[in-house]
Design an enzyme around this catalytic site. Sequence first.
Site, short mmCIF file in Angstrom:
data_model
loop_
_atom_site.label_atom_id
_atom_site.label_comp_id
_atom_site.label_asym_id
_atom_site.label_seq_id
_atom_site.Cartn_x
_atom_site.Cartn_y
_atom_site.Cartn_z
N HIS A 84 0.84 -1.21 0.00
CA HIS A 84 0.00 0.00 0.00
C HIS A 84 0.87 1.26 0.00
CE1 HIS A 84 -3.21 2.79 0.88
NE2 HIS A 84 -4.09 1.81 0.80
N HIS A 170 9.15 14.34 8.71
CA HIS A 170 9.79 13.77 9.90
C HIS A 170 10.70 12.64 9.42
CE1 HIS A 170 10.22 11.36 13.55
NE2 HIS A 170 9.88 12.44 14.25
N PRO A 171 11.91 12.50 9.97
CA PRO A 171 12.88 11.55 9.43
C PRO A 171 12.43 10.09 9.43
CG PRO A 171 13.65 12.49 11.51
CD PRO A 171 12.48 13.30 11.06
N THR A 172 11.57 9.71 10.37
CA THR A 172 11.09 8.32 10.41
C THR A 172 9.57 8.20 10.33
OG1 THR A 172 11.06 8.36 12.85
CG2 THR A 172 13.07 7.51 11.76
N ALA A 173 8.86 9.26 10.68
CA ALA A 173 7.39 9.21 10.71
C ALA A 173 6.76 9.90 9.52
CB ALA A 173 6.86 9.82 12.01
N GLY A 174 7.56 10.58 8.69
CA GLY A 174 7.06 11.13 7.44
C GLY A 174 6.08 12.26 7.57
#
Length: 300
Positions: A84, A170-174
């Site tokens: 997805h 955000h670097p990991t949470a987008g």
Amino acid sequence: MNFNKIIECVPNFSEGRDADKVEQIVGCFRGVEGVKLLDYSLDKDHNRSVVTVAGEPEAVKNAVIKAVGVAQTLIDLTKHEGQHPRMGATDVVPFIPVKNVSDDEANALAKEVGEAIARDYNIPIFFYERSASAAHRENLADIRKGQFEGMAEKMKDEKWRPDCGPSYPHPTAGVTAVGFRAPLVAFNVNLDTPNLDIATAIAKKVRHIGGGLRYCKAMGVDLADRKQTQVSMNLTDFNKTPIYFAVELVRVEARRYGVNVVGCEVVGLVPQKALIDCAEYYLQLENFSPSQVLETKMTE
């Protein structure tokens, strides 16, 4: 659910394989006064979870903000893979007014949640659907195009600056999309072919952007473990594009490839009327009324 005002929220989280992580996120909605956890599902192929909650607007708002924070700590999109499309650990947060909640109130609630997520977690927010700040931001697929990996470059364009929060992912949470919308039906049709190109070609014919059904969004998905593929759809107005329209058009398009429909599935919750419409169509019921449904009569 004896609340004076009821708002529904269906947040989508980019985790469908680690049940422990999903349980921690879903735990934000359990046992919360004013909030009812209605449903949640994990899909390992999509690598995505869909949670459905409803309740009093303020209580739902606070629970959703907390869940986004938990998702931020648990989900790292730099290590995420799935069928997805996704741009955020919490990918999308739609609100649906249910009882005694006006469109203006639902829109205000969505804006409050988006602003809180941006402020508390440093996650950029796009307001979409009926909360969109511009016409080109209404369609979630347009916002999500490029996904997590391409979002940093995309957001350099003035056209795609976020509505609130930092101007970079955000670097990991987008990135997260928040808005209010009408009820939709998430519905999938499974095909007896492992050829993703076929499922994608059918999805392109079925969806509105490809000249298909007006209120249908669709994409092809690989169900590798089952050696099948899927036409995964969102029906954004099931009254004008019923489920049986979508199923039958997929079936017709599948015939040209010698492919069969082998099953269907509902993701999350579905309005009763959407299923009654299907029963009425396939059973060729005459002069049928929803009042003939036992459960409907008992709750009147």
